[in-house]
Design a protein around this motif. Structure first.
Motif, PDB file in Angstrom:
ATOM      1  N   TYR A  51       0.815  -1.220   0.000  1.00 31.94           N
ATOM      2  CA  TYR A  51       0.000   0.000   0.000  1.00 31.94           C
ATOM      3  C   TYR A  51       0.851   1.274   0.000  1.00 31.94           C
ATOM      4  CZ  TYR A  51      -3.586   3.251   1.820  1.00 31.94           C
ATOM      5  OH  TYR A  51      -4.449   4.300   2.011  1.00 31.94           O
TER       6      TYR A  51
ATOM      7  N   ALA B 273      -1.569   2.330  -4.473  1.00 27.53           N
ATOM      8  CA  ALA B 273      -2.486   2.943  -3.515  1.00 27.53           C
ATOM      9  C   ALA B 273      -3.907   2.948  -4.041  1.00 27.53           C
ATOM     10  CB  ALA B 273      -2.016   4.368  -3.204  1.00 27.53           C
TER      11      ALA B 273
ATOM     12  N   THR C 256       0.789   8.148  -0.896  1.00 25.85           N
ATOM     13  CA  THR C 256      -0.342   7.223  -0.902  1.00 25.85           C
ATOM     14  C   THR C 256      -1.627   7.943  -0.511  1.00 25.85           C
ATOM     15  OG1 THR C 256       0.911   5.186  -0.538  1.00 25.85           O
ATOM     16  CG2 THR C 256      -1.328   5.238   0.328  1.00 25.85           C
TER      17      THR C 256
END
Length: 812
Positions: free
Chosen positions: A292, A350, A503
């Motif tokens: 992520y 992301a 992100t």
């Protein structure tokens, strides 16, 4: 229903787009350059002898003498007769490497989403999300081509399976057979094994669904059809599969004859790899968040931190020039996880993760559960030694799991599953299956989870909860000092902060786009375009940190990656037959020029590896002599490689006087330490099989045995002896392929001195020949031919009935 070219046009546009994207990312290929891949450099060294033989003779050799004293070429790019599924694979990979593999990523995933009845625009978006996943790009950068190859065909295999379960039996059977055939062509059985685990999860979800809907007959019919398709795919690849199965038993992936290690300690006696080796590359629990946030744990083991960094300032303060300081900042150990080495984070994106979480709320049914199940299973198994109870269970009880190392690579499964669910989040967003109010609530929950997680990490960073202390920091401090380590940790913190904010930025943009769509401020088409751009910009910008135009070199550099040093040049003047033990260069350089005792391979010959651990690594000259190591390349007085001549090397073959037997392989290998191997040979009783041999042989000074012809797959000797004798040949024993002939008659030979060949030679003058004639190649080629003919007939039948059905539909 009439056939319409208009329906094909969008797919043609998408495919052209895939070609453009593949070539654009790897644009230097358009200038004739090739990507520098370290693993391929090693492969080039290992495979040079067989390629030269192929070029010079037009024949294929399935044995090479260039590495580990000799080994089969089955896992070194061997070409087999009637391998027609390989020709199809080469047709699909028409782009220059590595753009061809990127195109396959896109193509396979696009087909999978089309089979799942996803609109072509979203299917194209999903394909880009999958293909540009950072791990899939990184493996192309380092040269894990067969892994990339196998991953690329995974979506196609799933497509055939899903078609079959949908009731499209003929189309599903044919697509599964072809796709699985292509998957096996890639020759990366570890990836195929991981795909099987995902298929089991998929099958379990369909079984439960069929039970609930009382459709078990359909389920088992589909399983039967798919089993037949897989069997046909195996038949298409029969030669490689049989050859690999044959070699595995003789490699480090198979069960050892020994019960002790080189230090005398008990050996873990398994039919696979050791647990430590399997779990050497285990994904850390915290590394989960690399999926992520790309540099959550510092990125790779050699990260470029740039000029605006604490490390740059540190170097300048030490008196280093700005130019040198910039060079030093290009490969710093910012990674602070627990793995031995990490090329780059396995970043999925992301935006993709955001959509995946959204999909958890919007998508329902069996599709969601097999995708989520596959994701969780692959993530948990990737932890390896960091989730020991599960890893131990799989190693001990799940068949074949202990044959593969680097458990972290099972994350390829979640890298496939997550983008599928992410795309279906958009599918549900655009259709009316879910009410608008539920969509808004799902968006709120998703933003809260994804943004909240990023904010929580930032809180941990600024409050000191996250300390950026790595497992190798002690060694770094000892080598470079505390100020160096302090600056390094400052840069780790900086990378962490930058990428977490990055992100957060992409997630908020994606959330904003979806919010405006739900408020009817943006059209579906605009959402697809914007989300697609966000995904590509997000992933490509991270990928370019690790695989970019700087990684490309001239084609000649990769075709001839090694340059001979003075030691190599001097050895090459010697036209006799011998082996070289190179202590100065790693991996496969020696194999490029000589018949070497070294090499580079994921599955080394088992008996050679045992000899290496017991003796060769300790420079035991006695064992080096019996392996005919005439030259040992070491460091000379000037610090440069120097070829030391070993005049005591035994030569290619010799008659011995005594043949001693032992009850076990342990005793046999231990005896080699001080064995007078020019006069005495040893064997374990299992090697003797049904051959009755005397223990002593008369040997006079006039007896001779010499090589008169030496090729990778054929060796010819001439012997003359006044008495019956026993000859030892300084060649690696490999019983399921090498046949021995005396004067044209097949004769038995046995394994002696733990790894070499030996046989009884009658008195008088004789011609002795060793021929590598693997039955697995002959048998496999026959099966492959029959399977190819059968598949061809089935495809023609399918086309015939398809057109017939289409005409009937048009009449109706």
């Amino acid at each position: 229903m009439q056939f319409s070219f208009k329906k094909i046009i969008p797919h043609v546009i998408i495919l052209v787009g895939f070609i453009i994207c593949s070539l654009a990312y790897f644009s230097p290929v358009l200038q004739g350059k090739v990507i520098f891949q370290s693993d391929i450099v090693h492969y080039t060294g290992m495979a040079k002898q067989q390629k030269d033989f192929r070029a010079n003779t037009g024949e294929e050799t399935y044995w090479t003498n260039s590495a580990f004293g000799g080994m089969p070429t089955y896992q070194l790019g061997a070409k087999y007769p009637h391998n027609y599924i390989k020709k199809l694979d080469l047709t699909l990979r028409f782009l220059p490497r590595p753009a061809d593999y990127l195109f396959l990523y896109f193509l396979g995933f696009y087909v999978l989403l089309l089979v799942l009845k996803v609109d072509w625009k979203l299917a194209g978006l999903g394909a880009l999300a999958f293909g540009f996943s950072t791990y899939l790009i990184i493996i192309l950068g380092v040269g894990h081509n067969s892994k990339a190859h196998a991953i690329a065909y995974m979506p196609l295999v799933l497509s055939g399976i899903l078609l079959t379960f949908r009731g499209k039996y003929l189309a599903g059977f044919l697509l599964t057979a072809v796709a699985m055939g292509l998957e096996l062509v890639a020759n990366h059985f570890q990836m195929t094994y991981y795909l099987m685990l995902l298929v089991l999860v998929l099958g379990a979800s369909y079984l439960i669904d069929a039970y609930r809907k009382k459709m078990l007959p359909h389920f088992f019919k589909s399983v039967g059809i798919l089993s037949a398709a897989v069997l046909l795919a195996i038949g298409l690849n029969a030669t490689n599969i049989l050859a690999t199965q044959d070699y595995v038993k003789e490699s480090t992936r198979g069960k050892s004859e020994l019960t002790i290690n080189a230090d005398g300690s008990p050996r873990e006696n398994t039919d696979g790899l050791s647990k430590d080796y399997i779990t050497e590359y285990s994904y850390g629990l915290l590394e989960t968040f690399n999926l992520y946030i790309p540099r959550f744990l510092g990125g790779g083991s050699g990260e470029d931190v740039g000029e605006n960094s604490a490390m740059y300032d540190f170097f300048v303060k030490q008196g280093v020039s700005p130019v040198e300081a910039r060079e030093y900042t290009k490969g710093l150990p910012t990674y602070w996880g627990n793995q031995t080495i990490v090329e780059a984070p396995a970043y999925i994106g992301a935006v993709v993760i955001f959509l995946f979480v959204l999909g958890l709320f919007l998508v329902r049914g069996r599709l969601k559960w097999w995708l989520v199940g596959g994701t969780i299973l692959s993530l948990l198994l990737s932890y390896g030694k960091n989730l020991e109870f599960l890893t131990d269970f799989f190693i001990n009880y799940i068949p074949l799991y202990n044959k593969f190392r680097a458990v972290s690579s099972i994350q390829v499964i979640l890298e496939l599953c997550i983008p599928v669910l992410a795309v279906f989040a958009l599918v549900r967003l655009f259709n009316d299956v879910v009410k608008t109010e539920e969509k808004i609530n799902a968006l709120k929950y998703t933003v809260a989870i994804t943004c909240g997680l990023a904010i929580l990490f930032l809180f941990g960073r600024f409050t000191g909860i996250i300390d950026f202390v790595g497992g190798t920091d002690g060694r770094i401090r000892d080598s470079y000092g505390q100020p160096f380590l302090d600056a390094l940790r400052d840069d780790r913190a900086s990378l962490f902060t930058t990428d977490t904010l990055r992100t957060l930025f992409f997630v908020l943009l994606a959330a904003g786009v979806i919010y405006f769509f739900l408020k009817a401020k943006l059209s579906e088409t605009k959402v697809v375009i914007i989300i697609g751009l966000l995904i590509v910009v997000d992933l490509v910008s991270v990928n370019k940190r690790y695989v970019n135009n700087d990684d490309f070199v001239s084609k000649l550099t990769m075709q001839k990656p090694y340059q001979p040093n003075q030691a190599d040049l001097q050895i090459l003047k010697d036209n006799s037959i011998f082996r070289v033990y190179d202590l100065t260069s790693g991996a496969a350089k020696a194999s490029y020029y000589h018949n070497a005792l070294g090499g580079y391979h994921a599955a080394k010959p088992k008996r050679f590896q045992d000899l290496y651990e017991f003796y060769i690594s300790r420079n035991n000259i006695n064992v080096l002599n019996m392996l005919n190591a005439k030259y040992i390349i070491g460091e000379g007085e000037d610090g440069q490689p120097f070829p030391y001549v070993n005049n005591d090397a035994n030569g290619n073959t010799w008659f011995i006087e005594n043949l001693l037997s032992f009850d076990s392989a342990d005793e046999e290998i231990k005896s080699l330490d001080t064995l007078s191997n020019k006069k005495v040979a040893v064997y374990s009783k299992s090697a003797k099989t049904k051959i009755n041999l005397p223990n002593t042989f008369k040997k006079d000074s006039l007896s001779t045995i010499k090589v008169v012809d030496y090729k990778p797959n054929y060796i010819k000797y001439e012997s003359e002896n006044t008495n019956d004798g026993f000859a030892v040949f300084s060649e690696m024993y490999y019983g399921s392929g090498w046949n021995a002939y005396i004067d044209g008659d097949l004769r038995p030979h046995i394994k002696v001195n733990y790894a070499l060949r030996g046989m009884e030679v009658p008195k008088g003058k004789h011609t002795i020949e060793f021929k590598f004639e693997p039955e697995v190649v002959k048998t496999g080629s026959t099966i492959a031919l029959a399977s190819s003919i059968l598949l061809g007939l089935l495809v023609l039948s399918g086309l015939f009935f398809g057109f017939k059905s289409l005409k009937q539909t048009q009449k109706d």
